[in-house]
Scaffold this motif. Structure first.
Motif, PDB file in Angstrom:
ATOM      1  N   PHE B  10       0.832  -1.216   0.000  1.00 31.04           N
ATOM      2  CA  PHE B  10       0.000   0.000   0.000  1.00 31.04           C
ATOM      3  C   PHE B  10       0.857   1.251   0.000  1.00 31.04           C
ATOM      4  O   PHE B  10       0.580   2.215  -0.707  1.00 31.04           O
ATOM      5  N   THR B  13       2.373   1.788  -3.495  1.00 32.11           N
ATOM      6  CA  THR B  13       1.449   2.117  -4.579  1.00 32.11           C
ATOM      7  C   THR B  13       0.599   3.339  -4.250  1.00 32.11           C
ATOM      8  O   THR B  13       0.271   4.126  -5.138  1.00 32.11           O
ATOM      9  N   GLY B  14       0.277   3.510  -2.990  1.00 29.45           N
ATOM     10  CA  GLY B  14      -0.617   4.593  -2.565  1.00 29.45           C
ATOM     11  C   GLY B  14      -0.072   5.962  -2.908  1.00 29.45           C
ATOM     12  O   GLY B  14      -0.821   6.878  -3.249  1.00 29.45           O
ATOM     13  N   ILE B  17      -1.265   6.390  -6.451  1.00 29.59           N
ATOM     14  CA  ILE B  17      -2.695   6.260  -6.750  1.00 29.59           C
ATOM     15  C   ILE B  17      -3.541   7.277  -5.981  1.00 29.59           C
ATOM     16  O   ILE B  17      -4.461   7.872  -6.538  1.00 29.59           O
ATOM     17  N   TYR B  21      -6.508   9.875  -7.311  1.00 27.41           N
ATOM     18  CA  TYR B  21      -7.912   9.950  -6.878  1.00 27.41           C
ATOM     19  C   TYR B  21      -8.279  11.388  -6.531  1.00 27.41           C
ATOM     20  O   TYR B  21      -9.347  11.884  -6.896  1.00 27.41           O
ATOM     21  N   THR B  66      -3.694   2.575 -12.714  1.00 30.84           N
ATOM     22  CA  THR B  66      -3.988   1.475 -11.779  1.00 30.84           C
ATOM     23  C   THR B  66      -3.528   0.147 -12.367  1.00 30.84           C
ATOM     24  O   THR B  66      -2.906  -0.666 -11.693  1.00 30.84           O
ATOM     25  N   SER B 104      -3.641  -4.971  -5.387  1.00 28.34           N
ATOM     26  CA  SER B 104      -4.077  -4.603  -6.745  1.00 28.34           C
ATOM     27  C   SER B 104      -5.589  -4.680  -6.893  1.00 28.34           C
ATOM     28  O   SER B 104      -6.207  -3.825  -7.524  1.00 28.34           O
ATOM     29  N   TRP B 107      -7.203  -1.683  -5.163  1.00 32.09           N
ATOM     30  CA  TRP B 107      -7.068  -0.443  -5.930  1.00 32.09           C
ATOM     31  C   TRP B 107      -8.002  -0.419  -7.134  1.00 32.09           C
ATOM     32  O   TRP B 107      -8.587   0.606  -7.456  1.00 32.09           O
ATOM     33  N   SER B 111     -10.822   2.308  -7.686  1.00 27.40           N
ATOM     34  CA  SER B 111     -10.852   3.161  -8.875  1.00 27.40           C
ATOM     35  C   SER B 111     -12.254   3.191  -9.474  1.00 27.40           C
ATOM     36  O   SER B 111     -12.721   4.239  -9.922  1.00 27.40           O
TER      37      SER B 111
END
Lengths: 233, 265
Positions: B10, B13-14, B17, B21, B66, B104, B107, B111
């Motif tokens: 997390f 990747t966070g 991502i 958002y 994503t 994954s 996410w 999304s």
């Protein structure tokens, strides 16, 4: 007799048509600093990767402290690869968190202390570091674990001579008397003074396994000289 | 250990991502404000068009990124240099796969939710919620009228299950392709693409055969709503079974490869 920390029985690793290790049988004791010496492509890295559990033997077996490579052995093996494996997006403090989370034997205070001595701040980003600095950070991380077996694959290859001395000091002053350190290298003269034992490896075979004192007594030569003789081109 | 792996996944990747958002929501509000407080005159025409274009672009970007992060995390973190760290941690390869798969999946679902939320914000006006509720009421009225309650519930549950299984399986298919592709020294990316195309072709073959068999063994004539729901149920059920089996196969292949055939450079 105590159990060897690393034990290979007829250990063989084949990559396609190429044999990287051919029926290597070897027992390495606890509490020693051992040089794994050989020319490029002799199978040093393959042997270390097998011990670290990154490769599976084609034939034979390898055991770390009596166990086949797996979760138990990975928890007690501290491995320094030739590659820089740190994630670009992390800061030094993130990497410290990471090691603390996954390795029960990681000593954060020790790592922070060593980083400070090399003027690496914990807020430094991995991304902006030079290759040499990354290698230093990695070595500090690896040596800050209280592991039973340290596998150091070419730990001094990419750094300057001053840092090289510091690194060797770090290695000898940081390991527990019960732990074994295996250092693979072809820069023998630089590390000779810290070694207890040497293993000469050539074309996938162990050609010599002896203590450094024995080499000096029996041959009247330094390890470096003997290496040049054995691997004369 | 799995929860720690998930935590770092997390974290890794966070940081890409989450700002995305935020960007989607900001652009949504820009559009909302522009369309609420301006009139369709020449002066506002160009800003309006630009903001719509920006909106479409950012929604597409969100899904593409994503998807790319899903691939990149598996490839870069496990198959490249970072793999030297990940595969010498005292964790099982199954935990490595699971952590990446779970994050994954989350996410991707998020999304979808963010884009639904965004559309909802754009479309929001007084009475919208009431209208939606009316729509649902009408739908359930007809379901009730046609005595399809249990069948509709069944189809609904199957559709949700299908969405989850299809998502997980499609991610595992990518992992499977990458873990096969890494065997090709020096051509790992090309190898992964080739493996993906190969797996895709086999899947198409399997599903064509399956549909043919279904078509032969069942006589699908759809004239009534009852026949439609029973048709949907059969198709969904069959797809669910096939995707579940495929997902398990992809997982087992990936796991075998990472455990026994790891080929770090």
């Amino acid at each position: 007799m105590t159990q060897p920390i690393l034990q290979c029985k007829r250990l063989t690793k084949v990559f396609g048509a190429k044999t990287a290790l051919a029926e290597v049988s070897l027992e390495l004791p606890k509490g020693k600093i051992i040089g794994l010496l050989g020319p490029n492509g002799s199978g040093k890295t393959t042997l270390i990767k097998l011990a670290a559990g990154l490769l599976k033997p084609s034939e034979g077996e390898i055991r770390v402290d009596g166990n086949l490579p797996g979760i138990e052995t990975k928890a007690v093996v501290s491995y320094l690869p030739e590659r820089t494996y740190l994630s670009d997006w992390m800061r030094v403090c993130d990497v410290l968190d990471f090691f603390e989370d996954f390795y029960a034997d990681f000593d954060r205070a020790r790592a922070v202390d060593m980083l400070e001595r090399l003027d690496i701040t914990t807020s430094a980003k991995i991304k902006t570091m030079s290759k040499g600095t990354k290698e230093k950070v990695q070595l500090i991380l690896v040596m800050s674990r209280k592991a039973s077996l340290y596998l150091l694959d070419e730990p001094i290859g990419g750094v300057d001579p001053a840092a090289r001395d510091y690194i060797l000091n770090t290695i000898i002053s940081n390991y527990d008397t019960n732990a074994t350190v295996i250092i693979s290298t072809h820069l023998i003269a630089d590390i000779e003074q810290v070694l207890d034992e040497v293993v000469f490896i050539s074309k996938g075979n162990v050609v010599l396994h002896s203590s450094v004192d024995e080499i000096r007594e029996q041959n009247g030569k330094s390890v470096d000289d003997l290496f040049r003789e054995v691997f004369k081109c | 250990m799995l929860n720690k792996l998930i935590k770092y996944e997390f974290k890794a990747t966070g940081r890409t991502i989450l700002p995305l958002y935020l960007a989607v929501i900001v652009v949504t509000f820009i559009n909302k404000i522009l369309f609420t407080f301006t009139t369709d005159t020449f002066a506002f025409g160009i800003p309006r068009i630009l903001s719509i274009l920006l909106y479409v672009f950012i929604i597409i970007a969100m899904f593409v990124i994503t998807y790319l992060i899903m691939i990149q995390r598996f490839y870069k973190n496990l198959m490249k240099d970072e793999g030297y760290l990940m595969f010498t941690l005292p964790v099982n390869p199954s935990a490595l796969i699971a952590s990446k798969l779970i994050v994954s999946s989350i996410w991707t679902v998020l999304s979808v939710f963010v884009s639904i939320l965004s559309v909802f914000i754009l479309a929001f006006e007084k009475g919208l919620i009431g209208n939606i509720a009316d729509g649902f009421n009408e739908f359930f009225y007809y379901i009730d009228l046609l005595e399809l309650n249990s069948a509709a519930t069944c189809v609904f549950i199957e559709m949700i299950l299908y969405a989850i299984v299809a998502l997980v399986t499609s991610i595992l298919m990518i992992y499977c392709a990458i873990s096969l592709g890494q065997l090709f020294n020096g051509h790992k990316v090309a190898g992964s693409f080739a493996a993906y195309i190969g797996i895709y072709m086999v899947m198409q073959l399997v599903s064509t055969i399956m549909l043919t068999v279904l078509g032969i063994t069942n006589n699908f004539v759809i004239t009534t709503p009852q026949e439609l729901t029973s048709f949907l149920q059969t198709i969904l059920c069959a797809s669910l079974i096939v995707y579940t089996i495929l997902g398990i196969v992809f997982y087992l292949v990936s796991h075998y490869m990472l455990k026994n055939k790891l080929n770090l450079e």
